[in-house]
Write an enzyme that holds these catalytic residues in place. Structure first.
Site: not given
Length: 417
Positions: A84, A161
Site C-alpha cells: 500500500t 505481514d
C-alpha cells in the site's frame, strides 16, 4: 450494484453506509465509510442492501508528467508486489488505482524527484499474507532484469505481514552489487496517519547508497522523525499495528535515515558496492520444509505427518535455549531416521540457541537436531529451503550454521535487546 455506488447495508449489528469498494473475498462486502475507515461485512449477515446513489465509472487516465532524466542522479527501480506504499483510493468512485508507474509514484511522493530518477512498475498484485515461494522467484527474476537494464538500486514495495520472509528469501537467492530495499506501510496512504511517504523516501535514499545486500526500511519510532535500515536476514515485524513495528533481531539496525535532511548515519559496517552492477540469482528452493512451534501438550504426530508427506526439512521453534518435550522425541527420531533435516530455533526470538547447556538439548542433538545459532525462525525456514534446494542433506547439515549472508552473528551483542 457496482463498485463506486453509495450503499446502505442493514445487519443485526446496525446500519452501515458508504462507498462500495472492490473486495478480495466474494463472501464479503467492503465499504468505505464517511469517517475514512473501511468496513467488511459478511454477506450472510446482511439483511438488506439499498443503493443510495450510483457511482461514477472510475477514471484512471492522467496526463503524463514527461519528466526528463537528471543525469546527476542515480536511477532507482521501484517494483510493487501489491503493498500500500503508493496506493490511492478515489473517494468519489471507491476505486483503488491499480497502476504503479513512475508518474504515479511521483504524484504520490513528489519529493522523490530530488532524490533519484524513478522507474516504477507492478510485478504482481497480492496481499502479502498470500506470498509463497513461487512469488519470491518471480521477484528475484524481476530484480535481475532491472539491474541488467541499468538500475543503480532496487526498492520492493511489499505488504508488511510477510516482508521479513521475502527479505530473507531474496537475501539468499540474489547476489547483486546494488542495494535491494524492501519497504512497506503499516497505515495505507489514504489515511492521515500513513507512514507510506516517509518510508518510501527513506527506502529510495537507502537504494542510492554505495552498498550492496538486501535490507528493509521502516519507521524507527512511532512519530515521523526517522526510519531504520535493517539487514534483510535480521529483521522481524514485532507489532501488529504500530508504525515502528519492525525491529532488528539479535543485531542493531544498519543505519538511521532522516528523510527530511536526507542524512544517513551508519550504525554498523556494511558491504560496499564495487560499482560493477553484477547480479546473479539462484531460485532453487525446496518447498517441502515445515515450521513447527513447540508447546506444552503438543502431539508429536504432526512431525510424522510432515515426514509421511515426504517433507525434506523441519524447523522446530523450541522453548528457551532450544528445547522440546521428551514425549515428542520418538517422533523427532522418526524424522531424522527417515533422512529429514531437523533444525532448532527459539520462540523467544531474541537470544541464541544453545543445546549444550541442559540435558534436553543434548538429547535432542543425539537425535540429530541441529541448533540454528541466533537466526529467527522465519530466517531458518527460508535458509533451510534454500540449502535443501541446492545441496544434499549431509552438506545442508554442515551449512545450516555457516554464515552465508549475514544471518548469523556468532557473538551476541549486549545492545541488540
Amino acid at each position: 450494484m457496482n463498485v463506486g455506488d453509495v450503499i446502505r447495508v442493514e445487519t443485526d449489528k446496525g446500519i452501515f453506509e458508504g462507498i462500495l469498494l472492490p473486495s478480495t473475498n466474494e463472501n464479503i462486502i467492503t465499504i468505505k465509510m464517511k469517517n475514512g475507515y473501511n468496513v467488511g461485512i459478511l454477506k450472510e449477515n446482511v439483511k438488506n442492501i439499498e443503493i443510495i446513489a450510483k457511482g461514477e465509472k472510475p477514471k484512471y487516465e492522467l496526463p503524463p508528467l514527461n519528466i526528463e532524466k537528471n543525469e546527476k542522479l542515480k536511477t532507482i527501480s521501484i517494483l510493487s508486489t501489491g503493498g500500500t506504499v503508493a496506493s490511492k483510493v478515489d473517494y468519489k468512485t471507491g476505486a483503488v488505482h491499480p497502476s504503479f508507474t513512475a508518474d504515479d509514484l511521483i504524484r504520490a511522493v513528489p519529493e522523490l524527484l530530488d532524490i533519484a530518477n524513478i522507474k516504477g512498475r507492478a510485478v504482481m498484485n497480492i496481499l502479502s499474507e498470500n506470498m509463497k515461494p513461487e512469488y519470491w522467484r518471480k521477484i528475484a527474476e524481476e530484480i535481475k532484469k532491472e539491474i541488467e537494464e541499468g538500475a543503480d538500486g532496487i526498492v520492493i514495495a511489499h505488504g508488511t505481514d510477510t516482508m521479513s520472509y521475502t527479505a530473507s528469501a531474496l537475501s539468499f537467492m540474489v547476489k547483486a552489487d546494488v542495494p535491494i530495499i524492501l519497504v512497506g506501510a503499516q497505515r495505507s496512504s489514504d489515511r492521515p496517519s500513513s507512514d507510506a511517504a516517509l518510508n518510501l523516501i527513506s527506502a529510495v535514499l537507502a537504494a542510492r547508497e554505495p552498498i550492496k545486500g538486501v535490507y528493509v526500511v521502516m519507521h524507527g519510532e512511532s512519530g515521523d522523525t526517522f526510519c531504520y535500515l535493517h539487514k534483510g536476514v535480521k529483521v522481524r515485524k514485532c507489532h501488529s499495528s504500530r508504525r515502528d513495528a519492525f525491529k532488528s533481531i539479535n543485531s542493531i539496525p544498519v543505519a538511521k535515515i532522516n528523510p527530511f535532511t536526507k542524512e544517513i548515519i551508519y550504525l554498523q559496517e556494511v558491504e560496499k558496492s564495487d560499482n560493477s552492477k553484477k547480479v546473479e540469482i539462484n531460485t532453487n528452493l525446496e518447498e517441502k520444509v515445515a515450521l513447527i512451534k513447540v508447546y506444552p501438550g503438543m502431539d508429536g504426530e504432526i512431525i510424522r505427518f510432515y515426514v509421511d508427506k515426504e517433507y525434506k526439512g523441519i524447523v522446530l521453534e523450541g522453548t528457551g535455549l532450544g528445547h522440546a518435550p521428551e514425549y515428542i522425541f520418538e517422533h523427532i527420531k522418526y524424522a531424522t531416521d527417515k533422512g529429514v533435516v531437523v533444525v532448532m530455533t527459539t520462540q523467544t526470538i531474541n537470544g541464541r540457541v544453545n543445546m549444550n547447556v541442559y540435558s534436553n538439548g543434548r538429547e535432542l542433538q543425539k537425535l540429530g537436531v541441529i541448533g540454528c545459532e541466533d537466526m529467527p525462525p522465519e530466517v531458518a525456514l527460508v535458509k533451510l529451503m534454500y540449502l535443501l534446494g541446492n545441496y544434499e542433506p549431509e552438506e545442508v547439515k554442515k551449512l545450516i550454521n555457516k554464515n552465508l549472508v549475514g544471518e548469523i552473528e556468532y557473538r551476541s551483542r549486549f545492545d541488540a535487546y
